[in-house]
Design a protein around this motif. Structure first.
Motif, PDB file in Angstrom:
ATOM      1  N   LEU A 352       0.853  -1.184   0.000  1.00 55.00           N
ATOM      2  CA  LEU A 352       0.000   0.000   0.000  1.00 55.00           C
ATOM      3  C   LEU A 352       0.893   1.239   0.000  1.00 55.00           C
ATOM      4  O   LEU A 352       1.630   1.492   0.957  1.00 55.00           O
ATOM      5  N   ALA A 353       0.831   2.001  -1.067  1.00 52.90           N
ATOM      6  CA  ALA A 353       1.777   3.089  -1.293  1.00 52.90           C
ATOM      7  C   ALA A 353       1.789   4.093  -0.152  1.00 52.90           C
ATOM      8  O   ALA A 353       2.859   4.539   0.285  1.00 52.90           O
ATOM      9  N   GLU A 354       0.598   4.475   0.329  1.00 49.65           N
ATOM     10  CA  GLU A 354       0.539   5.505   1.365  1.00 49.65           C
ATOM     11  C   GLU A 354       1.262   5.066   2.632  1.00 49.65           C
ATOM     12  O   GLU A 354       1.962   5.855   3.275  1.00 49.65           O
ATOM     13  N   VAL A 355       1.106   3.788   2.990  1.00 53.66           N
ATOM     14  CA  VAL A 355       1.764   3.281   4.194  1.00 53.66           C
ATOM     15  C   VAL A 355       3.272   3.170   3.967  1.00 53.66           C
ATOM     16  O   VAL A 355       4.071   3.541   4.833  1.00 53.66           O
ATOM     17  N   ARG A 424      -9.685  -5.523   5.276  1.00 53.11           N
ATOM     18  CA  ARG A 424      -9.668  -4.214   4.614  1.00 53.11           C
ATOM     19  C   ARG A 424      -9.133  -3.124   5.530  1.00 53.11           C
ATOM     20  O   ARG A 424      -9.645  -1.997   5.574  1.00 53.11           O
ATOM     21  N   VAL A 425      -8.086  -3.429   6.278  1.00 50.82           N
ATOM     22  CA  VAL A 425      -7.421  -2.454   7.134  1.00 50.82           C
ATOM     23  C   VAL A 425      -6.033  -2.188   6.548  1.00 50.82           C
ATOM     24  O   VAL A 425      -5.230  -3.113   6.418  1.00 50.82           O
ATOM     25  N   PRO A 426      -5.712  -0.961   6.166  1.00 53.05           N
ATOM     26  CA  PRO A 426      -4.379  -0.668   5.620  1.00 53.05           C
ATOM     27  C   PRO A 426      -3.277  -1.114   6.571  1.00 53.05           C
ATOM     28  O   PRO A 426      -3.362  -0.910   7.778  1.00 53.05           O
ATOM     29  N   TYR A 427      -2.227  -1.723   6.023  1.00 54.65           N
ATOM     30  CA  TYR A 427      -1.205  -2.376   6.826  1.00 54.65           C
ATOM     31  C   TYR A 427       0.193  -2.065   6.298  1.00 54.65           C
ATOM     32  O   TYR A 427       0.370  -1.636   5.152  1.00 54.65           O
ATOM     33  N   MET A 467       2.754   6.864  11.857  1.00 52.69           N
ATOM     34  CA  MET A 467       1.329   6.938  12.155  1.00 52.69           C
ATOM     35  C   MET A 467       0.824   8.373  12.095  1.00 52.69           C
ATOM     36  O   MET A 467      -0.295   8.634  11.619  1.00 52.69           O
ATOM     37  N   GLU A 468       1.615   9.298  12.563  1.00 54.83           N
ATOM     38  CA  GLU A 468       1.202  10.704  12.513  1.00 54.83           C
ATOM     39  C   GLU A 468       1.125  11.204  11.078  1.00 54.83           C
ATOM     40  O   GLU A 468       0.253  12.016  10.738  1.00 54.83           O
ATOM     41  N   LYS A 469       1.995  10.715  10.222  1.00 55.81           N
ATOM     42  CA  LYS A 469       1.915  11.063   8.801  1.00 55.81           C
ATOM     43  C   LYS A 469       0.662  10.466   8.167  1.00 55.81           C
ATOM     44  O   LYS A 469      -0.014  11.122   7.355  1.00 55.81           O
ATOM     45  N   LEU A 470       0.349   9.219   8.518  1.00 56.20           N
ATOM     46  CA  LEU A 470      -0.851   8.583   7.975  1.00 56.20           C
ATOM     47  C   LEU A 470      -2.111   9.290   8.457  1.00 56.20           C
ATOM     48  O   LEU A 470      -3.118   9.338   7.751  1.00 56.20           O
ATOM     49  N   ARG A 471      -2.068   9.829   9.661  1.00 53.09           N
ATOM     50  CA  ARG A 471      -3.209  10.567  10.190  1.00 53.09           C
ATOM     51  C   ARG A 471      -3.529  11.785   9.328  1.00 53.09           C
ATOM     52  O   ARG A 471      -4.679  12.217   9.237  1.00 53.09           O
ATOM     53  N   GLU A 472      -2.529  12.336   8.677  1.00 55.85           N
ATOM     54  CA  GLU A 472      -2.733  13.502   7.819  1.00 55.85           C
ATOM     55  C   GLU A 472      -3.225  13.124   6.431  1.00 55.85           C
ATOM     56  O   GLU A 472      -3.579  14.004   5.637  1.00 55.85           O
ATOM     57  N   GLU A 476     -10.227   8.661   2.428  1.00 53.63           N
ATOM     58  CA  GLU A 476     -10.578   8.022   1.157  1.00 53.63           C
ATOM     59  C   GLU A 476      -9.346   7.596   0.371  1.00 53.63           C
ATOM     60  O   GLU A 476      -9.419   6.694  -0.472  1.00 53.63           O
ATOM     61  N   ARG A 477      -8.201   8.219   0.635  1.00 52.67           N
ATOM     62  CA  ARG A 477      -6.951   7.785   0.000  1.00 52.67           C
ATOM     63  C   ARG A 477      -6.310   6.644   0.772  1.00 52.67           C
ATOM     64  O   ARG A 477      -5.739   5.724   0.174  1.00 52.67           O
ATOM     65  N   LEU A 478      -6.392   6.710   2.091  1.00 52.84           N
ATOM     66  CA  LEU A 478      -5.727   5.701   2.912  1.00 52.84           C
ATOM     67  C   LEU A 478      -6.370   4.328   2.741  1.00 52.84           C
ATOM     68  O   LEU A 478      -5.677   3.308   2.680  1.00 52.84           O
ATOM     69  N   HIS A 479      -7.697   4.291   2.659  1.00 49.84           N
ATOM     70  CA  HIS A 479      -8.394   3.013   2.501  1.00 49.84           C
ATOM     71  C   HIS A 479      -8.400   2.649   1.017  1.00 49.84           C
ATOM     72  O   HIS A 479      -9.355   2.891   0.283  1.00 49.84           O
ATOM     73  N   SER A 480      -7.337   2.001   0.615  1.00 49.80           N
ATOM     74  CA  SER A 480      -7.024   1.771  -0.793  1.00 49.80           C
ATOM     75  C   SER A 480      -8.019   0.843  -1.474  1.00 49.80           C
ATOM     76  O   SER A 480      -8.551  -0.092  -0.879  1.00 49.80           O
ATOM     77  N   ARG A 481      -8.222   1.088  -2.775  1.00 58.23           N
ATOM     78  CA  ARG A 481      -9.027   0.177  -3.591  1.00 58.23           C
ATOM     79  C   ARG A 481      -8.384  -1.198  -3.710  1.00 58.23           C
ATOM     80  O   ARG A 481      -9.048  -2.172  -4.046  1.00 58.23           O
TER      81      ARG A 481
END
Length: 492
Positions: A352-355, A424-427, A467-472, A476-481
């Motif tokens: 998952l790119a964002e993570v 379906r939880v980003p990891y 985690m603080e970066k992911l909070r920002e 809708e982007r974090l929960h990836s398709r």
């Protein structure tokens, strides 16, 4: 009670009228009203039964439900993976503890109303609330074990039902409901209640304290550093953290307070650095092994966190690695076996790119390294997770590890990633090399002490910064398709 118990009349709260809402806040208020009414009915009858003699009736109350009915195909933003259904039809979710899930329910119901342009129906469902779960809302009550009462509890109240307390929806094996409707949420109310009770048991903290960003670790050293970080964070009123909660629900609101230590340490203690909006950080020490990793994530998943990551120790498999180097997993070799029946090993676990970006940027920020210099202390590659702690005593795993191009091995990361994919939880995973058994550097007492002293604090800080970066990151982007299948539930 005797064999005539089944002939007892059934007593329920008076029937309610189905109502329709185009305001998500009002809809959730109605869910709270219906749930509180049902649980209060069961609690009152439970207390009366404990105090009285032979019950004269069987008592039953029901979970509330949310129902969406649409006659049109979805025409929503294809970039957003939740908040809508693809096909016309009726979709239903039973709901428990709407007080605990208020923000989540307002968000999810609001998206349905906005995306489909139809009102949401709120009603009592036909799924009974097991008395165990109604009693669990009261910390001063317990359901007595079978044999304590003069009658069988199941003859008077509904008890947990495995038919509605499974993972069929998440596993993609659930069919239509008896009335032809389809699931609206990834878990039934009974499945959620089951996990809420298990969380309190395994972590010794109430579900209310869990935050939406969760870190897992496999060593107590990380807990000590997390508490130290929390005390520093609470001293700064501008960072949004308001309390630190440990096992036994002991609450620390000021950095100079002492956490109560009377509670026994549970199997998987949880610690919560809380924010008022619930977007703080929870750390769970799951210990060593894939079984605990599965158990923790099975239950935390019902809280619908926005992300979870593993920050623990691993064996480095390459000679070029050094103790203290970081491993950012971009693939997983699954030899943990605990999820094989739910998620076959042939199912790939996507990165998952964002993570990944959040973890890499956090490493660069904490270490003050970037570019090619960052590669000197962090390697990206495949992490193998195995269920044999003494794997190095056998030759066969070593050959498979070489074929897989794995760079690190542990006993939890692939399990946590696989359950993130399944639920379906980003990891993500960022490990720290603590030993190199294939190259003669075993985790012996003296080496371990030196390693832990120098590396744990910076590793934990990296996890917190990630985690603080992911909070920002927008939800809708974090929960990836990438985590969604062909036909998904509308709720996250």
């Amino acid at each position: 009670m005797n064999g005539n118990a089944r002939l007892l009349p059934v007593e329920t709260p008076p029937a309610v009228e189905r109502r329709f809402f185009d305001d998500p806040v009002a809809a959730v208020d109605r869910l709270v009203e219906l749930y509180d009414r049902s649980s209060a009915f069961l609690l009152d009858r439970f207390l009366e039964t404990l105090a009285g003699g032979e019950p004269a009736a069987r008592f039953r109350a029901f979970y509330p439900e949310v129902r969406l009915t649409t006659a049109l195909h979805s025409q929503t933003d294809a970039r957003v993976s939740f908040g809508h259904v693809a096909l016309p039809g009726s979709y239903v979710a039973t709901i428990t503890r709407p007080d605990l899930y208020r923000d989540y329910l307002v968000q999810q119901i609001g998206l349905l109303i906005r995306n489909h342009g139809v009102p949401i129906a709120i009603d009592d469902s036909d799924t009974p609330i097991p008395v165990h779960f109604a009693v669990a809302t009261r910390s001063d009550l317990n359901v007595p074990q079978e044999g304590v009462l003069r009658y069988s509890l199941r003859d008077v109240f509904d008890v947990p039902d495995l038919e509605t307390m499974n993972d069929d929806i998440s596993n993609g094996t659930a069919g239509p409901n008896p009335d032809g409707s389809m699931p609206l949420a990834p878990f039934t109310a009974q499945r959620v209640d089951y996990s809420l009770a298990r969380l309190a048991h395994y972590t010794a903290t109430a579900p209310e304290h869990f935050q939406r960003f969760v870190m897992f670790t496999n060593y107590q050293f990380y807990v000590d550093e997390f508490e130290a970080f929390a005390r520093t964070a609470l001293a700064d009123p501008d960072n949004g953290y308001i309390a630190f909660v440990g096992p036994g629900n002991s609450v620390l609101e000021r950095p100079d307070e002492v956490i109560a230590t009377g509670a026994k340490i549970p199997q998987m203690p949880a610690y919560h650095l809380k924010r008022a909006d619930g977007d703080g950080i929870t750390l769970v020490n799951i210990g060593v092994g894939p079984s605990n990793a599965k158990t923790a994530t099975d239950h935390i998943a019902v809280l619908r966190p926005h992300a979870w990551i593993m920050v623990g120790h691993c064996a480095g498999l390459r000679n070029s690695q050094r103790l203290g180097d970081y491993v950012l997993a971009h693939a997983y070799l699954r030899e943990d076996h605990v999820l094989d029946d739910d998620l076959p090993v042939w199912v790939p676990l996507p990165t998952l790119a964002e993570v990944q970006v959040a973890l890499q940027d956090a490493v660069a920020e904490v270490t003050q390294l970037e570019g090619f210099d960052l590669k000197r202390i962090m390697r990206t590659g495949t992490v193998a997770t195995i269920d044999n702690r003494n794997w190095e005593l056998r030759d066969t795993p070593v050959h498979r590890l070489s074929l897989s191009r794995a760079i690190a091995l542990d006993m939890e990361s692939a399990t946590i990633a696989a359950n993130g994919f399944r639920f379906r939880v980003p990891y993500g995973t960022l490990l720290c090399v603590s030993d190199k058994p294939l190259h003669g550097e075993l985790k012996l007492p003296g080496m371990a002490t030196d390693f832990y002293r120098t590396q744990v604090a910076s590793h934990l800080l990296i996890g917190i910064r990630a985690m603080e970066k992911l909070r920002e990151t927008p939800v809708e982007r974090l929960h990836s398709r990438k985590l969604r299948s062909f036909q998904e539930t509308a709720f996250l």
